[in-house]
Design a protein around this motif. Structure first.
Motif, PDB file in Angstrom:
ATOM      1  N   ARG A   1       0.854  -1.102  -0.070  1.00 18.52           N
ATOM      2  CA  ARG A   1      -0.046  -0.034  -0.047  1.00 18.52           C
ATOM      3  C   ARG A   1       0.857   1.324   0.025  1.00 18.52           C
ATOM      4  NH1 ARG A   1      -4.989  -0.798   2.757  1.00 18.52           N
ATOM      5  NH2 ARG A   1      -5.307   1.384   2.210  1.00 18.52           N
ATOM      6  N   HIS A   2       0.459   2.450  -0.513  1.00 17.94           N
ATOM      7  CA  HIS A   2       1.212   3.524  -0.788  1.00 17.94           C
ATOM      8  C   HIS A   2       0.412   4.719  -0.143  1.00 17.94           C
ATOM      9  CE1 HIS A   2      -1.676   3.988  -4.171  1.00 17.94           C
ATOM     10  NE2 HIS A   2      -1.015   5.222  -4.581  1.00 17.94           N
TER      11      HIS A   2
ATOM     12  N   VAL B   1      -4.933  12.571  -6.332  1.00 14.00           N
ATOM     13  CA  VAL B   1      -3.843  11.925  -6.750  1.00 14.00           C
ATOM     14  C   VAL B   1      -3.619  10.564  -6.069  1.00 14.00           C
ATOM     15  CG1 VAL B   1      -2.654  13.149  -4.851  1.00 14.00           C
ATOM     16  CG2 VAL B   1      -1.367  12.899  -7.101  1.00 14.00           C
ATOM     17  N   GLY B   2      -2.589   9.953  -6.961  1.00 14.59           N
ATOM     18  CA  GLY B   2      -2.351   8.563  -6.050  1.00 14.59           C
ATOM     19  C   GLY B   2      -2.544   7.590  -7.091  1.00 14.59           C
ATOM     20  N   ASN B   3      -3.061   7.548  -8.323  1.00 11.03           N
ATOM     21  CA  ASN B   3      -3.248   6.511  -9.285  1.00 11.03           C
ATOM     22  C   ASN B   3      -1.995   6.369  -9.887  1.00 11.03           C
ATOM     23  OD1 ASN B   3      -3.933   4.606 -11.363  1.00 11.03           O
ATOM     24  ND2 ASN B   3      -6.094   5.726 -11.726  1.00 11.03           N
TER      25      ASN B   3
ATOM     26  N   ASP C   1       3.095  -2.349  -8.079  1.00 10.54           N
ATOM     27  CA  ASP C   1       3.435  -3.512  -9.082  1.00 10.54           C
ATOM     28  C   ASP C   1       1.986  -3.563  -9.793  1.00 10.54           C
ATOM     29  OD1 ASP C   1       3.127  -6.143 -10.185  1.00 10.54           O
ATOM     30  OD2 ASP C   1       3.627  -7.230  -8.389  1.00 10.54           O
ATOM     31  N   ARG C   2       2.137  -3.266 -11.231  1.00 11.54           N
ATOM     32  CA  ARG C   2       0.740  -3.185 -12.092  1.00 11.54           C
ATOM     33  C   ARG C   2       0.008  -4.325 -11.929  1.00 11.54           C
ATOM     34  NH1 ARG C   2      -0.563  -0.559 -15.578  1.00 11.54           N
ATOM     35  NH2 ARG C   2       0.815   0.636 -16.766  1.00 11.54           N
ATOM     36  N   HIS C   3       0.443  -5.546 -11.439  1.00  7.31           N
ATOM     37  CA  HIS C   3      -0.294  -6.734 -11.034  1.00  7.31           C
ATOM     38  C   HIS C   3      -0.785  -7.038  -9.726  1.00  7.31           C
ATOM     39  CE1 HIS C   3       0.947  -7.574 -15.210  1.00  7.31           C
ATOM     40  NE2 HIS C   3       2.037  -7.452 -14.849  1.00  7.31           N
ATOM     41  N   ASN C   4      -0.502  -5.990  -8.936  1.00 12.55           N
ATOM     42  CA  ASN C   4      -1.105  -6.075  -7.664  1.00 12.55           C
ATOM     43  C   ASN C   4      -1.894  -5.059  -7.127  1.00 12.55           C
ATOM     44  OD1 ASN C   4      -1.405  -6.208  -4.715  1.00 12.55           O
ATOM     45  ND2 ASN C   4       0.627  -6.922  -4.290  1.00 12.55           N
ATOM     46  N   GLN C   5      -3.326  -5.259  -6.992  1.00 18.11           N
ATOM     47  CA  GLN C   5      -4.211  -3.984  -7.009  1.00 18.11           C
ATOM     48  C   GLN C   5      -3.914  -3.347  -5.385  1.00 18.11           C
ATOM     49  OE1 GLN C   5      -8.090  -5.657  -7.126  1.00 18.11           O
ATOM     50  NE2 GLN C   5      -7.957  -5.779  -9.343  1.00 18.11           N
ATOM     51  N   LEU C   6      -3.566  -3.906  -4.594  1.00 24.26           N
ATOM     52  CA  LEU C   6      -3.257  -3.381  -3.235  1.00 24.26           C
ATOM     53  C   LEU C   6      -2.122  -2.268  -3.338  1.00 24.26           C
ATOM     54  CD1 LEU C   6      -2.838  -6.313  -0.728  1.00 24.26           C
ATOM     55  CD2 LEU C   6      -4.712  -4.551  -0.937  1.00 24.26           C
TER      56      LEU C   6
ATOM     57  N   ASN D   1      -1.806  -0.021  -5.559  1.00 26.12           N
ATOM     58  CA  ASN D   1      -2.502   1.213  -6.245  1.00 26.12           C
ATOM     59  C   ASN D   1      -4.082   1.565  -5.838  1.00 26.12           C
ATOM     60  OD1 ASN D   1      -2.209   3.391  -8.321  1.00 26.12           O
ATOM     61  ND2 ASN D   1      -3.318   2.312  -9.613  1.00 26.12           N
ATOM     62  N   MET D   2      -4.273   1.495  -4.559  1.00 30.67           N
ATOM     63  CA  MET D   2      -5.449   1.448  -4.134  1.00 30.67           C
ATOM     64  C   MET D   2      -5.865   2.598  -3.433  1.00 30.67           C
ATOM     65  SD  MET D   2      -5.909  -1.366  -0.871  1.00 30.67           S
ATOM     66  CE  MET D   2      -7.744  -0.937  -0.840  1.00 30.67           C
ATOM     67  N   ASP D   3      -4.909   3.362  -2.882  1.00 25.20           N
ATOM     68  CA  ASP D   3      -4.950   4.545  -2.172  1.00 25.20           C
ATOM     69  C   ASP D   3      -4.821   5.931  -2.866  1.00 25.20           C
ATOM     70  OD1 ASP D   3      -4.782   2.797   0.254  1.00 25.20           O
ATOM     71  OD2 ASP D   3      -2.696   2.945   0.041  1.00 25.20           O
ATOM     72  N   ARG D   4      -5.714   6.922  -2.405  1.00 24.84           N
ATOM     73  CA  ARG D   4      -6.047   8.021  -3.055  1.00 24.84           C
ATOM     74  C   ARG D   4      -6.114   9.078  -2.135  1.00 24.84           C
ATOM     75  NH1 ARG D   4      -5.249   4.753  -6.455  1.00 24.84           N
ATOM     76  NH2 ARG D   4      -6.302   4.315  -8.314  1.00 24.84           N
TER      77      ARG D   4
END
Length: 171
Positions: free
Chosen positions: A38-39, A93-95, A113-118, A120-123
């Motif tokens: 998560r980011h 922002v965040g995508n 990681d383009r293949h891990n939804q976790l 790239n989920m935070d905004r």
């Protein structure tokens, strides 16, 4: 007619139930943006330290699309409806897939990681007063999920803006 009334009541409950976070402890309790990949926590800390000044003036221009900022249309609606769309707009922002997101700092993107939804989920979503270039409100959201969307209070923003003196959020 009953379906419409039910739908409107659901929207009202969602919009009116956004919890305001006022301390780093409250932010920690939400578990927003961590653990890796998560980011969101790194994104949020970067945003409040880099993209606003002490008076909430926008230093990173959301309108110009820097760092992957783009208009958030709030079609859900996730956030309160804007009454004056000529003066105010929501931006997000965040995508990490979005154009110019590669300009975000390494600390924000390092687990992507383009293949891990976790990863790239935070905004971070901001309400911008376009006339004053001022951020009126800051929200955090787990991919626009109403129960996982929170508004940041002024005290929390101030605490997160402190650099070396900021409390460490326990992961």
């Amino acid at each position: 007619m009953m379906k419409l009334v039910s739908h409107l009541l659901t929207i009202l409950v969602i919009v009116s139930s956004i919890i305001e976070l006022n301390s780093e402890e409250e932010l920690t309790e939400t578990r927003f943006g961590y653990p890796p990949p998560r980011h969101g926590l790194a994104l949020l800390k970067w945003y409040v330290k880099t993209c606003i000044d002490n008076n909430m003036v926008a230093l990173c221009d959301p309108v110009a699309g820097v760092f992957g900022f783009h208009v958030f249309h709030n079609s859900g609606p996730l956030l309160p409806k804007l009454k004056d769309k000529h003066t105010y707009a929501y931006f997000t922002v965040g995508n990490l897939h979005y154009q110019h997101a590669e300009d975000l700092p390494y600390e924000v993107r390092k687990y992507y990681d383009r293949h891990n939804q976790l990863s790239n989920m935070d905004r971070v979503i901001v309400k911008l007063n376009k006339n004053k270039n001022k951020i009126e409100e800051i929200y955090i959201s787990e991919h626009y999920n109403p129960p996982r969307t929170f508004q940041l209070g002024a005290r929390l923003i101030e605490d997160l803006r402190r650099t070396e003196n900021s409390k460490q959020i326990i992961l």
